[in-house]
Design a protein around this motif. Structure first.
Motif, short mmCIF file in Angstrom:
data_model
loop_
_atom_site.label_atom_id
_atom_site.label_comp_id
_atom_site.label_asym_id
_atom_site.label_seq_id
_atom_site.Cartn_x
_atom_site.Cartn_y
_atom_site.Cartn_z
N SER A 94 -12.97 73.60 41.60
CA SER A 94 -12.69 72.20 41.36
C SER A 94 -11.48 71.94 40.26
O SER A 94 -10.54 71.10 40.37
N ASP A 95 -11.60 72.59 39.28
CA ASP A 95 -10.63 72.69 38.21
C ASP A 95 -9.39 73.27 38.51
O ASP A 95 -8.24 72.64 38.15
N ASP A 96 -9.38 74.23 39.27
CA ASP A 96 -8.07 75.00 39.85
C ASP A 96 -7.55 73.87 40.58
O ASP A 96 -6.21 73.84 40.68
N ARG A 97 -8.16 73.27 41.55
CA ARG A 97 -7.70 72.52 42.59
C ARG A 97 -7.14 70.98 41.86
O ARG A 97 -6.17 70.44 42.35
N TRP A 98 -8.01 70.50 41.12
CA TRP A 98 -7.78 69.06 40.56
C TRP A 98 -7.64 69.07 39.03
O TRP A 98 -7.43 67.97 38.57
N GLN A 99 -7.58 70.08 38.26
CA GLN A 99 -7.28 69.92 36.96
C GLN A 99 -8.30 69.07 36.16
O GLN A 99 -7.82 67.77 35.66
N LEU A 100 -9.50 69.17 36.18
CA LEU A 100 -10.54 68.53 35.69
C LEU A 100 -10.51 68.42 34.18
O LEU A 100 -10.01 69.24 33.38
N SER A 101 -10.83 67.29 33.54
CA SER A 101 -10.83 67.06 32.05
C SER A 101 -11.93 67.85 31.36
O SER A 101 -12.99 68.29 31.99
N SER A 102 -11.85 68.39 30.20
CA SER A 102 -12.91 68.90 29.44
C SER A 102 -14.21 68.09 29.34
O SER A 102 -15.20 68.60 29.07
N LYS A 103 -13.86 66.73 29.42
CA LYS A 103 -14.82 65.93 29.34
C LYS A 103 -15.91 65.96 30.45
O LYS A 103 -16.93 65.57 30.59
N VAL A 104 -15.25 66.59 31.60
CA VAL A 104 -16.13 66.71 32.67
C VAL A 104 -16.84 68.16 32.66
O VAL A 104 -18.02 68.25 32.96
#
Length: 297
Positions: A94-104
């Motif tokens: 998900s991070d690769d696809r949508w660049q999640l925040s470290s808060k997530v």
């Protein structure tokens, strides 16, 4: 180990190698169509966009093996820990696809790590000069270690082949160390699970390196780096609980990654820099620029 066990591990390793190699080729071809493309930024070690998401291919044999172990009742109480590893892969993807925040990312990593530690359990750890047996302290250290390993591997996955090579060397070392012990040959159980998963991880790393060795055609992304850190962390926990490997064995096997990330982080804090932001100040990154080469690093 008996002849049957050797043949079984050979088949498992060959199948894992082939599956990762084939799936990686598929990700290279179709990944960019789904937005799985790593575009270089200022701190990147590459200059051209590369397909991303190879971590899903890298992890596939591992989870197929876990499913088989669960179905055969070789894994029961610790099954939740391996499910947590799947959550880490999904989080990274998900991070690769949508660049999640470290808060997530961080809260999820802590929750999953806590569940994994509770599933596997903790036991007294002998550090040589002293032993630690307080359950709460050990659980806290185990959770922090799992979270740290997820992020540590992510920090170190900055040049072609380095993270997959670490997985290959560490897993192969585990195979050698574990196979040298008098494990119950042919019996299902935690001993066989740890050894087999080590073989699977080593073979998977080799299959992925076919496409990830410099010049890389495919990147594993956060899905892969998070998976490597968490999967190795689970192997460490299992081997410590069963007292098959010492904590210092794991510190030595992961020593390069631990030292590079720890020293770099400490230096950035001392300098008053924003240590939590992306950068290219790791020792391996500096060395790759000086040598102008990824393989030589």
């Amino acid at each position: 180990m008996g002849a049957i066990d050797v043949m079984f591990l050979f088949i498992v390793s060959l199948s894992s190698f082939a599956l990762v190699a084939v799936l990686s080729a598929g990700v290279i071809r179709y990944g960019p169509r789904f937005g799985l493309l790593d575009t270089p930024v200022a701190r990147s070690a590459h200059v051209a966009p590369k397909p991303l998401g190879g971590g899903a291919a890298l992890a596939a044999p591992y989870f197929l093996c876990v499913i088989w172990f669960v179905a055969s009742a070789a894994i029961s109480e610790s099954a939740l820990a391996y499910l947590g590893c799947l959550f880490i892969v999904v989080l990274g993807f998900s991070d690769d696809r949508w660049q999640l925040s470290s808060k997530v990312r961080l809260p999820v990593q802590f929750i999953v790590s806590l569940a994994a530690v509770r599933a596997i359990g903790v036991d007294s750890v002998d550090f040589g000069f002293f032993s630690l047996s307080e359950p709460l302290t050990l659980s806290l250290l185990a959770v922090l270690s799992l979270v740290w390993l997820c992020n540590l591997t992510n920090f170190m996955d900055g040049i072609d082949g380095i993270a997959a090579s670490q997985l290959l060397v560490t897993s192969l070392s585990c195979v050698v160390l574990l196979a040298g012990l008098d494990a119950a040959a042919g019996e299902s159980g935690e001993h066989d699970v740890v050894l087999t998963l080590s073989v699977v991880l080593a073979a998977s790393a080799a299959g992925f390196l076919l496409w990830n060795w410099s010049p890389a055609s495919l990147f594993m992304g956060d899905a892969g780096s998070g998976f490597i850190g968490f999967a190795l962390g689970l192997l460490a926990l299992e081997s410590l609980v069963t007292q098959r490997m010492s904590v210092w064995s794991w510190v030595l096997l992961l020593g390069v990654f631990i030292a590079d990330t720890a020293v770099t982080l400490l230096v950035r804090i001392i300098r008053g820099e924003r240590w939590y932001e992306g950068h290219s100040q790791h020792a391996y990154q500096i060395l790759s620029r000086r040598l102008n080469s990824h393989p030589r690093v």
